[in-house]
Write a protein that holds these residues in place. Structure first.
Motif, PDB file in Angstrom:
ATOM      1  N   GLU A   1      40.503  12.168  32.469  1.00 24.98           N
ATOM      2  CA  GLU A   1      39.927  13.372  31.934  1.00 24.98           C
ATOM      3  C   GLU A   1      39.191  14.107  32.919  1.00 24.98           C
ATOM      4  N   ASN A   2      39.440  14.544  34.093  1.00 25.46           N
ATOM      5  CA  ASN A   2      38.987  15.106  35.015  1.00 25.46           C
ATOM      6  C   ASN A   2      39.072  16.730  35.024  1.00 25.46           C
ATOM      7  N   PHE A   3      38.563  17.350  34.135  1.00 24.10           N
ATOM      8  CA  PHE A   3      39.066  18.684  34.005  1.00 24.10           C
ATOM      9  C   PHE A   3      38.327  19.441  35.225  1.00 24.10           C
ATOM     10  N   GLU A   4      37.018  19.203  35.403  1.00 23.39           N
ATOM     11  CA  GLU A   4      36.379  20.047  36.438  1.00 23.39           C
ATOM     12  C   GLU A   4      37.172  19.745  37.813  1.00 23.39           C
ATOM     13  N   GLU A   5      37.653  18.549  38.436  1.00 15.99           N
ATOM     14  CA  GLU A   5      38.250  18.173  39.373  1.00 15.99           C
ATOM     15  C   GLU A   5      39.532  18.961  39.485  1.00 15.99           C
ATOM     16  N   GLY A   6      40.231  19.192  38.450  1.00 12.76           N
ATOM     17  CA  GLY A   6      41.357  19.810  38.193  1.00 12.76           C
ATOM     18  C   GLY A   6      41.294  21.374  38.422  1.00 12.76           C
ATOM     19  N   LYS A   7      40.230  22.064  37.631  1.00 14.50           N
ATOM     20  CA  LYS A   7      39.851  23.238  37.957  1.00 14.50           C
ATOM     21  C   LYS A   7      39.476  23.619  39.496  1.00 14.50           C
ATOM     22  N   GLN A   8      38.816  22.757  40.050  1.00 14.02           N
ATOM     23  CA  GLN A   8      38.622  23.080  41.380  1.00 14.02           C
ATOM     24  C   GLN A   8      39.635  22.995  42.516  1.00 14.02           C
ATOM     25  N   TYR A   9      40.755  22.072  42.063  1.00 15.09           N
ATOM     26  CA  TYR A   9      41.875  22.313  42.661  1.00 15.09           C
ATOM     27  C   TYR A   9      42.811  23.373  42.455  1.00 15.09           C
ATOM     28  N   ALA A  10      42.415  23.975  41.221  1.00 15.63           N
ATOM     29  CA  ALA A  10      43.548  25.004  41.079  1.00 15.63           C
ATOM     30  C   ALA A  10      42.935  26.344  41.582  1.00 15.63           C
ATOM     31  N   GLU A  11      41.676  26.255  41.636  1.00 18.29           N
ATOM     32  CA  GLU A  11      40.996  27.565  42.040  1.00 18.29           C
ATOM     33  C   GLU A  11      40.646  27.187  43.694  1.00 18.29           C
ATOM     34  N   HIS A  12      41.455  27.283  44.601  1.00 17.13           N
ATOM     35  CA  HIS A  12      41.255  27.274  45.765  1.00 17.13           C
ATOM     36  C   HIS A  12      40.684  28.579  46.484  1.00 17.13           C
ATOM     37  N   SER A  13      40.499  28.388  47.832  1.00 13.22           N
ATOM     38  CA  SER A  13      39.707  29.586  48.453  1.00 13.22           C
ATOM     39  C   SER A  13      40.857  30.502  48.719  1.00 13.22           C
ATOM     40  N   LEU A  14      42.135  30.429  48.979  1.00  5.44           N
ATOM     41  CA  LEU A  14      43.016  31.749  48.869  1.00  5.44           C
ATOM     42  C   LEU A  14      43.070  32.433  47.631  1.00  5.44           C
ATOM     43  N   ARG A  15      43.239  31.566  46.501  1.00  5.00           N
ATOM     44  CA  ARG A  15      43.186  32.273  45.250  1.00  5.00           C
ATOM     45  C   ARG A  15      42.055  33.061  45.066  1.00  5.00           C
ATOM     46  N   LYS A  16      40.781  32.521  45.356  1.00  2.40           N
ATOM     47  CA  LYS A  16      39.554  33.096  45.223  1.00  2.40           C
ATOM     48  C   LYS A  16      39.454  34.452  46.024  1.00  2.40           C
ATOM     49  N   TYR A  17      40.184  34.466  47.255  1.00  6.98           N
ATOM     50  CA  TYR A  17      40.042  35.537  48.128  1.00  6.98           C
ATOM     51  C   TYR A  17      40.910  36.550  47.599  1.00  6.98           C
ATOM     52  N   VAL A  18      42.102  36.387  47.077  1.00  6.22           N
ATOM     53  CA  VAL A  18      43.154  37.461  46.618  1.00  6.22           C
ATOM     54  C   VAL A  18      42.684  37.781  45.309  1.00  6.22           C
ATOM     55  N   ARG A  19      41.885  37.233  44.351  1.00  5.63           N
ATOM     56  CA  ARG A  19      41.968  37.713  43.203  1.00  5.63           C
ATOM     57  C   ARG A  19      41.403  39.214  42.755  1.00  5.63           C
ATOM     58  N   GLY A  20      40.508  39.804  43.648  1.00  4.55           N
ATOM     59  CA  GLY A  20      40.208  41.012  43.119  1.00  4.55           C
ATOM     60  C   GLY A  20      40.682  41.881  43.946  1.00  4.55           C
ATOM     61  N   ARG A  21      41.679  41.880  44.820  1.00  4.87           N
ATOM     62  CA  ARG A  21      42.467  42.660  45.569  1.00  4.87           C
ATOM     63  C   ARG A  21      43.630  43.323  44.921  1.00  4.87           C
ATOM     64  N   ARG A  22      44.100  44.249  45.365  1.00  2.00           N
ATOM     65  CA  ARG A  22      45.272  44.974  44.848  1.00  2.00           C
ATOM     66  C   ARG A  22      46.571  43.893  45.581  1.00  2.00           C
ATOM     67  N   PRO A  23      47.774  44.171  44.867  1.00  4.44           N
ATOM     68  CA  PRO A  23      48.759  43.309  45.191  1.00  4.44           C
ATOM     69  C   PRO A  23      49.551  44.136  46.100  1.00  4.44           C
ATOM     70  N   GLU A  24      49.256  44.468  47.452  1.00  8.02           N
ATOM     71  CA  GLU A  24      49.712  45.225  48.408  1.00  8.02           C
ATOM     72  C   GLU A  24      50.090  44.418  49.682  1.00  8.02           C
ATOM     73  N   ILE A  25      51.194  44.559  50.454  1.00  6.86           N
ATOM     74  CA  ILE A  25      51.134  44.060  51.743  1.00  6.86           C
ATOM     75  C   ILE A  25      50.332  44.827  52.930  1.00  6.86           C
ATOM     76  N   MET A  26      50.948  46.115  52.841  1.00  7.01           N
ATOM     77  CA  MET A  26      50.080  47.115  53.791  1.00  7.01           C
ATOM     78  C   MET A  26      49.611  48.152  53.087  1.00  7.01           C
ATOM     79  N   PRO A  27      48.167  48.097  52.579  1.00  9.56           N
ATOM     80  CA  PRO A  27      47.552  49.136  51.811  1.00  9.56           C
ATOM     81  C   PRO A  27      47.564  50.313  52.850  1.00  9.56           C
ATOM     82  N   ASN A  28      47.036  50.290  53.922  1.00 13.13           N
ATOM     83  CA  ASN A  28      46.941  51.683  54.552  1.00 13.13           C
ATOM     84  C   ASN A  28      48.358  52.392  54.720  1.00 13.13           C
ATOM     85  N   VAL A  29      49.276  51.718  54.714  1.00 11.48           N
ATOM     86  CA  VAL A  29      50.759  52.575  54.972  1.00 11.48           C
ATOM     87  C   VAL A  29      50.919  52.836  53.585  1.00 11.48           C
ATOM     88  N   ASN A  30      50.838  52.293  52.524  1.00 11.30           N
ATOM     89  CA  ASN A  30      51.154  52.686  51.176  1.00 11.30           C
ATOM     90  C   ASN A  30      50.323  53.534  50.557  1.00 11.30           C
TER      91      ASN A  30
END
Length: 86
Positions: free
Chosen positions: A50-79
């Motif tokens: 029952e290691n919920f903290e380790e599972g949460k740390q695995y699921a919340e990796h650095s790429l997910r933290k980086y993308v969380r607050g951003r708009r879902p766009e590939i090229m925001p300047n062109v859009n």
């Protein structure tokens, strides 16, 4: 061999190589850092943990933290250039 090494085939080789690289990276990540994957015999003998903290740390990796607050766009300047009113 000259039949397969034409310049038209290079993008295909590159895209397949990138796809294989992504698969290998994900496999290595799951084997090395997933808390539910146990390779050694001692860890497998531990049973269900029952290691919920380790599972949460695995699921919340650095790429997910980086993308969380951003708009879902590939090229925001062109859009923004084509969709935002002046």
């Amino acid at each position: 061999m000259g039949r397969w090494l034409k310049p038209e085939v290079y993008p295909l080789f590159a895209s397949v190589g990138v796809a294989v690289g992504i698969c290998v990276m994900q496999l290595a990540r799951n084997i090395c850092t997933n808390p539910e994957v146990r390779i050694t015999k001692e860890n497998r003998a531990a049973g269900v943990l029952e290691n919920f903290e380790e599972g949460k740390q695995y699921a919340e990796h650095s790429l997910r933290k980086y993308v969380r607050g951003r708009r879902p766009e590939i090229m925001p300047n062109v859009n923004g250039f084509f969709s935002d009113p002046k």
